[in-house]
Design a protein around this motif. Sequence first.
Motif, mmCIF file in Angstrom:
data_model
loop_
_atom_site.group_PDB
_atom_site.id
_atom_site.type_symbol
_atom_site.label_atom_id
_atom_site.label_comp_id
_atom_site.label_asym_id
_atom_site.label_seq_id
_atom_site.Cartn_x
_atom_site.Cartn_y
_atom_site.Cartn_z
ATOM 1 N N GLY A 127 -1.890 -18.940 -4.672
ATOM 2 C CA GLY A 127 -1.025 -17.846 -4.254
ATOM 3 C C GLY A 127 -0.562 -16.993 -5.413
ATOM 4 O O GLY A 127 -0.524 -15.749 -5.325
ATOM 5 N N ASP A 128 -0.227 -17.636 -6.530
ATOM 6 C CA ASP A 128 0.217 -16.890 -7.709
ATOM 7 C C ASP A 128 -0.878 -15.987 -8.249
ATOM 8 O O ASP A 128 -0.593 -14.954 -8.875
ATOM 9 N N LEU A 129 -2.134 -16.381 -8.029
ATOM 10 C CA LEU A 129 -3.256 -15.587 -8.535
ATOM 11 C C LEU A 129 -3.656 -14.441 -7.611
ATOM 12 O O LEU A 129 -4.223 -13.451 -8.068
ATOM 13 N N ILE A 130 -3.378 -14.557 -6.310
ATOM 14 C CA ILE A 130 -3.946 -13.577 -5.378
ATOM 15 C C ILE A 130 -2.922 -12.659 -4.729
ATOM 16 O O ILE A 130 -3.301 -11.628 -4.162
ATOM 17 N N VAL A 131 -1.620 -12.981 -4.778
ATOM 18 C CA VAL A 131 -0.608 -12.143 -4.126
ATOM 19 C C VAL A 131 0.616 -12.026 -5.029
ATOM 20 O O VAL A 131 1.030 -13.003 -5.658
ATOM 21 N N ASP A 132 1.183 -10.830 -5.082
ATOM 22 C CA ASP A 132 2.414 -10.589 -5.818
ATOM 23 C C ASP A 132 3.448 -10.059 -4.827
ATOM 24 O O ASP A 132 3.277 -8.974 -4.262
ATOM 25 N N PHE A 133 4.501 -10.842 -4.592
ATOM 26 C CA PHE A 133 5.541 -10.469 -3.623
ATOM 27 C C PHE A 133 6.673 -9.723 -4.332
ATOM 28 O O PHE A 133 7.115 -10.127 -5.408
ATOM 29 N N HIS A 134 7.164 -8.656 -3.671
ATOM 30 C CA HIS A 134 8.278 -7.879 -4.233
ATOM 31 C C HIS A 134 9.297 -7.576 -3.145
ATOM 32 O O HIS A 134 9.008 -6.914 -2.156
ATOM 33 N N GLY A 135 10.490 -8.098 -3.355
ATOM 34 C CA GLY A 135 11.600 -7.816 -2.446
ATOM 35 C C GLY A 135 12.856 -7.637 -3.253
ATOM 36 O O GLY A 135 12.820 -7.363 -4.458
ATOM 37 N N GLN A 136 14.011 -7.801 -2.621
ATOM 38 C CA GLN A 136 15.262 -7.634 -3.337
ATOM 39 C C GLN A 136 15.381 -8.636 -4.491
ATOM 40 O O GLN A 136 15.878 -8.311 -5.558
ATOM 41 N N TYR A 137 14.873 -9.860 -4.283
ATOM 42 C CA TYR A 137 14.945 -10.863 -5.341
ATOM 43 C C TYR A 137 14.016 -10.487 -6.496
ATOM 44 O O TYR A 137 14.332 -10.715 -7.662
ATOM 45 N N SER A 138 12.886 -9.851 -6.156
ATOM 46 C CA SER A 138 11.964 -9.407 -7.203
ATOM 47 C C SER A 138 12.631 -8.378 -8.104
ATOM 48 O O SER A 138 12.386 -8.336 -9.310
ATOM 49 N N HIS A 139 13.483 -7.522 -7.515
ATOM 50 C CA HIS A 139 14.218 -6.556 -8.331
ATOM 51 C C HIS A 139 15.027 -7.297 -9.390
ATOM 52 O O HIS A 139 15.056 -6.914 -10.557
ATOM 53 N N ALA A 455 1.854 -2.459 -14.223
ATOM 54 C CA ALA A 455 1.433 -3.859 -14.325
ATOM 55 C C ALA A 455 0.247 -4.149 -13.436
ATOM 56 O O ALA A 455 -0.539 -5.054 -13.702
ATOM 57 N N ALA A 456 0.116 -3.383 -12.336
ATOM 58 C CA ALA A 456 -0.965 -3.637 -11.379
ATOM 59 C C ALA A 456 -2.319 -3.175 -11.887
ATOM 60 O O ALA A 456 -3.301 -3.212 -11.166
ATOM 61 N N ASN A 457 -2.396 -2.755 -13.174
ATOM 62 C CA ASN A 457 -3.699 -2.471 -13.757
ATOM 63 C C ASN A 457 -4.555 -3.731 -13.837
ATOM 64 O O ASN A 457 -5.751 -3.665 -14.059
ATOM 65 N N ASP A 458 -3.915 -4.861 -13.662
ATOM 66 C CA ASP A 458 -4.634 -6.138 -13.668
ATOM 67 C C ASP A 458 -5.506 -6.232 -12.423
ATOM 68 O O ASP A 458 -5.022 -6.418 -11.313
ATOM 69 N N ALA A 459 -6.814 -6.135 -12.620
ATOM 70 C CA ALA A 459 -7.743 -6.119 -11.482
ATOM 71 C C ALA A 459 -7.811 -7.455 -10.765
ATOM 72 O O ALA A 459 -8.293 -7.549 -9.647
ATOM 73 N N ASN A 460 -7.326 -8.507 -11.402
ATOM 74 C CA ASN A 460 -7.363 -9.823 -10.774
ATOM 75 C C ASN A 460 -6.210 -10.054 -9.810
ATOM 76 O O ASN A 460 -6.085 -11.137 -9.256
ATOM 77 N N LEU A 461 -5.336 -9.048 -9.628
ATOM 78 C CA LEU A 461 -4.245 -9.171 -8.668
ATOM 79 C C LEU A 461 -4.518 -8.221 -7.509
ATOM 80 O O LEU A 461 -4.121 -7.063 -7.539
ATOM 81 N N PRO A 462 -5.219 -8.663 -6.474
ATOM 82 C CA PRO A 462 -5.705 -7.730 -5.457
ATOM 83 C C PRO A 462 -4.686 -7.365 -4.387
ATOM 84 O O PRO A 462 -4.940 -6.476 -3.604
ATOM 85 N N MET A 463 -3.560 -8.054 -4.294
ATOM 86 C CA MET A 463 -2.652 -7.787 -3.177
ATOM 87 C C MET A 463 -1.208 -7.733 -3.650
ATOM 88 O O MET A 463 -0.732 -8.600 -4.373
ATOM 89 N N LEU A 464 -0.485 -6.667 -3.220
ATOM 90 C CA LEU A 464 0.933 -6.510 -3.531
ATOM 91 C C LEU A 464 1.702 -6.405 -2.222
ATOM 92 O O LEU A 464 1.290 -5.677 -1.317
ATOM 93 N N VAL A 465 2.790 -7.134 -2.125
ATOM 94 C CA VAL A 465 3.599 -7.133 -0.911
ATOM 95 C C VAL A 465 4.998 -6.613 -1.270
ATOM 96 O O VAL A 465 5.674 -7.191 -2.122
ATOM 97 N N PHE A 466 5.428 -5.526 -0.596
ATOM 98 C CA PHE A 466 6.745 -4.936 -0.821
ATOM 99 C C PHE A 466 7.599 -5.120 0.432
ATOM 100 O O PHE A 466 7.201 -4.727 1.523
ATOM 101 N N ASP A 467 8.767 -5.720 0.233
ATOM 102 C CA ASP A 467 9.681 -5.930 1.347
ATOM 103 C C ASP A 467 10.842 -4.948 1.221
ATOM 104 O O ASP A 467 11.726 -5.115 0.375
#
Length: 563
Positions: A127-139, A455-467
């Motif tokens: 999960g750490d390699l394939i998805v990056d989650f962003h919500g209020q806690y990510s801020h 930061a998303a220039n990293d091609a190995n991170l294919p999915m970003l999730v924004f809440d």
Amino acid sequence: MLKHLAIKNFAIIENVEIDFDAGFNVLIGETGAGKSIIIDALQILLGEKAPSSFIREGASKSIIEGVFSFHKNHNIWQLLSENEIELFEEISNQIELIIRREINANSSSRTFVNDAPAQLNLVKEIGDLIVDFHGQYSHQLLLNPKNHIQVLDSYCNNYNFLNNYQNVFNKYHSTKKQYNEFITNKNKQLSILIQKKADLALIQEISPKANEDKELLDEVKILESADLLFNQYTEIANLLYESDFSVLNNLAQIGKKLSTIVKVNAAVANFATDIHSSNSALVELASHTKDYLDNFAYNPQRIEEINQRLFLINNLKRKFGTIEEILVYQKELLEFVENNEDFEKVEKKILLDLKNIKEELIEKAEILSESRFKVFEHFQDEIKLILLKLGFSSVEFKIENDKPLNYNEASFTKIGIDKIEFFISTNKGESPKPLSQIASGGEISRIMLALKSLAANDANLPMLVFDEIDSGVSGAISFKIGEQIRKLSQNHQVVAITHSPQITAASKKAFSIKKIENESRTFSIVVELDENELINEIAKFTSGENLTPESIENSKKLRLLGK
């Protein structure tokens, strides 16, 4: 990318299946409809805690399944190969990954990767390699200066330099631990060495040979029976060959008689042959008996020598085991003494290793630091440019590096010698202040998006999730956010929960999350919107359920701008 997500009996979701686009996906709907529940399910699928309270009432278990697809060169496959996970290959160099998680009411959850049972910590690594989650806690995570260096490393693709440094860093600390343990155990090891050397000296002094104890016992048994043996051999000699009527003489006479009979009666030829064979055997026995009697000498001194030797060997056996075990132990002792006898030499070697590794650590740390420093100016300019596009009228952005001038043990951390912190000013005439001092939620959201865009220039991170990235921002700023996410989604799959018509209009695929109630239950459903349905949903943001020609027309214009 996440191709397909299936959720069954999870919270208020009974059965939902979603097919995502490779670009920008939005989840819209009223508060409480279940948008965040879908993100919760995705996070649990990828290794977060799965309390049984998530199981839909009346069901025995919840099931969440995700189908992911990645290019065969993605670094996820190294992790999967190391853990012997079978890969499902598709066309166009894409490989499929299926993760399923079952949350059971009466037992722990179960996780599967490509239909094979998997440990939860492995799924979390995936999960750490394939998805990056962003919500209020990510801020809040981004406001923490400790995380700024990670953003910078992602921007300048520092993973090789960082990995090289961390390998030496781990090697240094491993050697340092070895040295500390050596010093701590030095006296104890010295005591052990003294005992081992004493054991070795004792064994070498006696120097037992393989099977020696058994051979000595056999020899002493014979020597102690000398009188008995002499008497018995003497009687055998008398019977066998010394008297006129000895066995050999009588047998010779019988042989002559049979030879005469055979000339008349050939039927007894076999008896003649047997007599001849018996005679040969008795002749050999006679020779052995004569040799024994000729060489017989009683030797009580030899008996004493053997008994003394057996006494020493038996003492060794009581202390160390069988002869075979003693010989094995002797070999082990020789190796141990050879490797541990010179403590000073060992200590000097470890210290020399530490010195060489530290020199290499400094070299790798400076290479890593220089690679970061080279992008400072460009990173600052790009962040400023993105933030201006996101509606900031004035922006000053600086990267501060509290790097030590002289290195000591504490200077080296897991991520290098740099202490990176982002400073920003969004008000003209004010000097930049730490990012952690930014108070406005709307500003934090936009700064976070800008940082993640770089930061998303990293091609190995294919999915970003924004809440709910649009929280606390105006419609005009939401439009800018949607535009930036749309741009971001050209290279990375994005899934966002939003209450903004502007961000919704920028999406490539939209899903409406609705909560439905019947007489007894509440259900959350997901509807994939076609273009006309999406236009209507965008219009509802401003006009509510009562759509008007004007709201539809404005929605179409917004959609056109969003594209």
